[in-house]
Design a protein around this motif. Structure first.
Motif, PDB file in Angstrom:
ATOM      1  N   GLY A 397       2.298   0.223   7.090  1.00  0.00           N
ATOM      2  CA  GLY A 397       2.780   1.405   6.381  1.00  0.00           C
ATOM      3  C   GLY A 397       1.984   1.683   5.120  1.00  0.00           C
ATOM      4  O   GLY A 397       1.679   2.847   4.803  1.00  0.00           O
ATOM      5  N   ASN A 398       1.621   0.642   4.398  1.00  0.00           N
ATOM      6  CA  ASN A 398       0.849   0.828   3.165  1.00  0.00           C
ATOM      7  C   ASN A 398      -0.604   1.192   3.464  1.00  0.00           C
ATOM      8  O   ASN A 398      -1.233   1.931   2.713  1.00  0.00           O
ATOM      9  CB  ASN A 398       0.943  -0.426   2.299  1.00  0.00           C
ATOM     10  CG  ASN A 398       2.300  -0.541   1.636  1.00  0.00           C
ATOM     11  OD1 ASN A 398       2.664   0.261   0.790  1.00  0.00           O
ATOM     12  ND2 ASN A 398       3.076  -1.539   2.035  1.00  0.00           N
ATOM     13  N   ALA A 428       9.520   1.938   5.644  1.00  0.00           N
ATOM     14  CA  ALA A 428       8.242   2.593   5.330  1.00  0.00           C
ATOM     15  C   ALA A 428       8.129   3.953   6.016  1.00  0.00           C
ATOM     16  O   ALA A 428       7.490   4.864   5.493  1.00  0.00           O
ATOM     17  CB  ALA A 428       7.079   1.696   5.740  1.00  0.00           C
TER      18      ALA A 428
END
Length: 496
Positions: A397-398, A428
């Protein structure tokens, strides 16, 4: 069959696993859940012999084991199917399936025998159309997933670990995957199943173990009877509502993108649609329907006939560089292979599409580059909030937020998002949905592809339903529901 107890694994500055417990019974599907960064991938790599635990024990069939390498794990009876498929593109399907244990006689590989055996395994998986002699690089992502499963089955494993196995599969292929899993468990094979799709867990799972921040927070929950709110609360440590950001109340602006009679022979034909400023347009269809190829043709990565106009001006030939220069940005489906420089920092990945902006007399202004990256890391809440950290150490997700940050840095008129939440956990996803809606509210046009129909309907303002390369319906997302869309893409009957 399998008991992991007190597993600890440390990396420099990170305690990825902090005393994880897991027990798996013969003949069951044991689902492993947790947000990105919870420790799921590290745990299965311990099982697969990729990582050695610093503390803890692994017992398999009543005997304590310690897989020292992937080859050792396979010998013990463990087979792993990773989310990021580890196939060799330059080899054939049969060569990939039997890589490392090729049928041989007197030291020579028996190619014909390998092809026959590969064909039998593929037929067992319900995909006899995949030819053993085909080069893997020529296969679709869904077909590659099938080949990876075939390789696991070729080892006659007693324990199969599946990491997001349905992520690249079409709706009908997921049913076939579940058929194979049930066939395996009926023979006593244990399956560890990792997925972010909670509806899959209910359908195929027997028990659930939940990880959070490298620790086990629940062991052996009944997969079908545990409320979703309970699972999500365990995964996140907080209650998460399954809601999408509210749609904009104002009308979209002028047309940003106009596509006229776009055609790529054998893939899609006569595709026409538009995207307005501040509007999210979703493409819904099965894997292989032409959705991703339409995005790539709009972006200039595929040469198709027809016209693509940005702000009313045709995009002349020039490929992706012209699209980027004119104000497009693409977040591709395979972010690790197609969008990220995994060994580089978050800063380097964010600034990749805007290097001229930081150039001064032929040199990069590193201080300004870092400053802008830090601003976007904070704006999109990329965690950990360290712009100099290698991007390969971030969760899915990041990493996806960093890809979006790349295009925010240079100002975009149109964003093309291909499976933006693939392999991204529940918490996320909500954050990514908010980011995408915020970008649209600021006047950016968004063209979105997703395999998950609820995601398309919940996020998009307008939806195009695609079947076998043809747009069979266009309309307001609020006028459709999941059943209507699935009916159309499965049967091809337009609704209105």
């Amino acid at each position: 069959m399998l008991v992991m107890k007190g597993i600890v694994k440390q990396f420099p500055g990170v305690r990825a696993l902090d005393g994880v417990d897991l027990d798996v019974r013969a003949g069951e599907v044991h689902c492993l859940l947790g947000q990105n960064g919870a420790g799921k991938s590290t745990l299965i790599k311990v099982l697969a012999g990729v990582h050695q635990p610093d503390e803890g024990t692994v017992t398999f069939g009543g005997v304590q084991v310690r897989p020292s390498s992937p080859v050792d794990a396979i010998r013990l009876g463990f087979a792993t199917i990773y989310q990021e498929l580890d196939l060799v593109d330059g080899l054939s399907v049969a060569e990939n399936i039997f890589l490392g244990h090729e049928p041989a006689r007197f030291g020579f590989t028996r190619r014909a025998a390998a092809h026959r055996a590969a064909g039998q395994v593929l037929a067992r998986l319900g995909h006899p159309e995949i030819r053993p002699s085909t080069e893997v690089a020529r296969l679709s992502p869904a077909a590659k997933q099938v080949v990876s499963m075939a390789r696991a089955l070729s080892h006659d494993a007693k324990l199969i670990i599946m990491d997001e196995p349905s992520a690249a599969l079409a709706h009908d292929e997921v049913g076939n995957l579940f058929r194979i899993i049930r066939e395996l468990t009926a023979q006593g094979v244990a399956v560890v199943y990792i997925s972010h799709r909670l509806e899959e867990i209910r359908e195929i799972g027997d028990r659930v173990t939940v990880l959070k921040d490298g620790r086990t927070v629940a062991v052996g929950l009944p997969a079908r009877d545990t409320p979703t709110s309970r699972v999500v609360s365990l995964m996140t440590g907080r209650d998460v509502e399954y809601v999408f950001p509210p749609r904009a109340t104002r009308e979209p602006g002028a047309q940003v993108l106009q596509v006229e009679s776009l055609t790529l022979p054998g893939v899609f034909a006569n595709v026409s649609f538009s995207v307005r400023a501040g509007e999210i347009v979703g493409l819904a269809g099965l894997v292989g329907s032409g959705r991703s190829e339409i995005l790539e043709a709009v972006y200039g990565a595929r040469r198709a006939t027809g016209r693509v106009l940005l702000d009313g001006t045709p995009l002349t030939r020039g490929g992706t560089s012209t699209a980027v220069r004119r104000g497009m940005g693409l977040a591709p489906e395979e972010r690790k292979a197609q969008a990220l420089l995994l060994d580089q920092s978050v800063t380097a990945n964010i600034s990749l599409g805007s290097l001229p902006r930081f150039a001064r007399l032929g040199w990069l202004d590193r201080a300004r580059e870092r400053e802008e990256a830090r601003r976007l890391v904070q704006l999109l809440d990329i965690r950990p909030a360290d712009p100099e950290r290698p991007i390969k150490t971030l969760s899915g997700g990041n990493q996806q937020k960093a890809v979006l940050a790349r295009w925010l840095l240079n100002g975009r008129k149109l964003l093309l998002l291909d499976e933006p939440t693939r392999g991204v956990d529940v918490g996320a996803r909500a954050e990514l949905y908010a980011v995408i809606r915020k970008l649209a509210d600021e006047g950016i046009g968004v063209l979105l592809v997703s395999s998950e129909v609820p995601e398309v309907l919940g996020l998009a303002d307008r939806v195009l339903v695609i079947r076998e390369g043809t747009v069979i319906h266009q309309g307001d997302a609020r006028d459709l529901d999941e059943h209507a869309v699935l009916d159309m893409i499965m049967e091809g009957s337009a609704a209105g």
